[in-house]
Design an enzyme around this catalytic site. Sequence first.
Site, short mmCIF file in Angstrom:
data_model
loop_
_atom_site.label_atom_id
_atom_site.label_comp_id
_atom_site.label_asym_id
_atom_site.label_seq_id
_atom_site.Cartn_x
_atom_site.Cartn_y
_atom_site.Cartn_z
N ASN A 9 6.06 12.50 7.39
CA ASN A 9 6.94 11.97 6.34
C ASN A 9 6.83 12.91 5.14
O ASN A 9 5.83 12.87 4.43
CB ASN A 9 6.49 10.55 5.98
CG ASN A 9 7.24 9.99 4.79
OD1 ASN A 9 8.28 10.52 4.38
ND2 ASN A 9 6.72 8.92 4.21
N LYS A 11 8.47 12.90 2.50
CA LYS A 11 8.79 12.20 1.23
C LYS A 11 9.78 13.05 0.42
O LYS A 11 10.61 13.75 0.99
CB LYS A 11 7.52 11.88 0.44
CG LYS A 11 6.48 11.18 1.29
CD LYS A 11 5.40 10.52 0.49
CE LYS A 11 4.32 9.99 1.41
NZ LYS A 11 3.40 9.10 0.78
N HIS A 99 8.87 1.53 4.25
CA HIS A 99 7.69 2.26 3.75
C HIS A 99 7.21 1.57 2.48
O HIS A 99 8.02 1.07 1.68
CB HIS A 99 8.05 3.72 3.47
CG HIS A 99 6.86 4.58 3.20
ND1 HIS A 99 6.23 4.58 1.99
CD2 HIS A 99 6.17 5.42 4.00
CE1 HIS A 99 5.19 5.42 2.05
NE2 HIS A 99 5.14 5.94 3.25
N GLU A 101 6.27 2.64 -0.27
CA GLU A 101 6.86 3.16 -1.51
C GLU A 101 8.24 2.55 -1.74
O GLU A 101 8.63 2.29 -2.88
CB GLU A 101 6.91 4.70 -1.45
CG GLU A 101 5.52 5.29 -1.66
CD GLU A 101 5.29 6.63 -0.98
OE1 GLU A 101 6.25 7.31 -0.61
OE2 GLU A 101 4.10 6.99 -0.81
N GLU A 171 0.23 0.81 7.73
CA GLU A 171 -0.15 1.71 6.65
C GLU A 171 -0.74 0.90 5.50
O GLU A 171 0.00 0.37 4.65
CB GLU A 171 1.08 2.46 6.13
CG GLU A 171 1.76 3.34 7.15
CD GLU A 171 2.48 4.50 6.48
OE1 GLU A 171 2.12 5.64 6.76
OE2 GLU A 171 3.37 4.26 5.65
N GLY A 177 -1.72 8.36 0.42
CA GLY A 177 -1.72 9.39 -0.62
C GLY A 177 -2.96 9.38 -1.50
O GLY A 177 -2.98 10.01 -2.55
N SER A 216 -3.46 8.74 4.62
CA SER A 216 -4.40 9.86 4.47
C SER A 216 -4.93 10.38 5.81
O SER A 216 -6.09 10.78 5.92
CB SER A 216 -5.55 9.49 3.53
OG SER A 216 -5.03 9.20 2.24
#
Length: 254
Positions: A9, A11, A99, A101, A171, A177, A216
Site C-alpha cells: 500500500n 498510500k 483502511h 486511515e 491491521e 506506520g 509495520s
Amino acid sequence: MRKNLIAGNWKMNANHLEAIQMVQKLSYRLDLSDYERVDIVVCPPFTALRSVQTVIEADHLAIRLGAQNVEWHDKGAFTGEIAPSMLAKLGVAFVVVGHSERRQLFGETDDIVNKKTRAIIEAGMTPIVCVGETESERDDGHAEDVVESQLAGSLAGISSDVLRSIVVAYEPIWAIGTGRTASADDAGSMCTFVRRQIGSLSPDAAEDVRVLYGGSVNPGNIAGLMAKRDIDGGLVGGASLDPDTFASVIRYWI
Ligand code: PEP
C-alpha cells in the site's frame, strides 16, 4: 489451499514517474518462483495506476494492480470520486477498502465499507477489507469485539460463494506506520479469530478466505508472521516503498 498474498500500500506516495520506477525495480528483484508462491500486489495512488498498468502489461509482469480506495456509486455527480468500473477497466484486480486511515481521517463507516465492498465485487475485482482496533480498545480488552463488529458490518449481505474469494486484512491501528508490530502470536490469534468470524457468516467460506496481517511489517518480522496458520500474507505500507525492502518482505522464506 490458500495462496499467500503480499500487497504494498503505497498510500499518498509516488507520482506516476516514481511509481513506474518502483514497479520496474521491484520486478527486477523477483523471479518466477516468487510469483508462484505469492500473489504480489502493488497499490499506487490513483494518478499512477494507468502508468503502472502500462508497465505491467508491456513487460508481462505477474505483479497485480491494486487501488487504495473507490467510490461505491457507479457514475454520476460525485465530484472527485472514482467509480469501480473505472478501476476495473484499468486492470485493477484488488481494491483496499476500509483502511483505518480512511475510517479515521475520512469518516468511512462500516456501512460505507460494506457498500464499497459490494461495488468492488460487482465490478469483478477483489476487495481487501481492512479491520483493526485502536490501542485503547485493545488495552480495554475490546479488540475482538471491535473486529467482530467491523467484519459483521463490512461484510453484511455478501453471499457465501462470494465471501470465500475476498481478502481481509487485520491491521491493528496502533501498529500502522508506528514501527510497532503485533507479536506474531497476537497477530496469528487475531487472524484465527477473523477466520472464525467469517465462518460464522458463512461456514463454507472460512477456509478459503485469505487473511492478511498489516502493521509495520518488514523483512525482519514477516517470516514469524507467515509461520502462523491463519496468516496468509501481509498488507505492507512503509516497507513497500523501497523495492529492495519490499522484495525482501515478499521473499521472506529465503
Ligand atoms: C498500511 O498502510 O496498511 C500499513 C500496514 O502501513 P505500515 O506497514 O507502514 O504500518
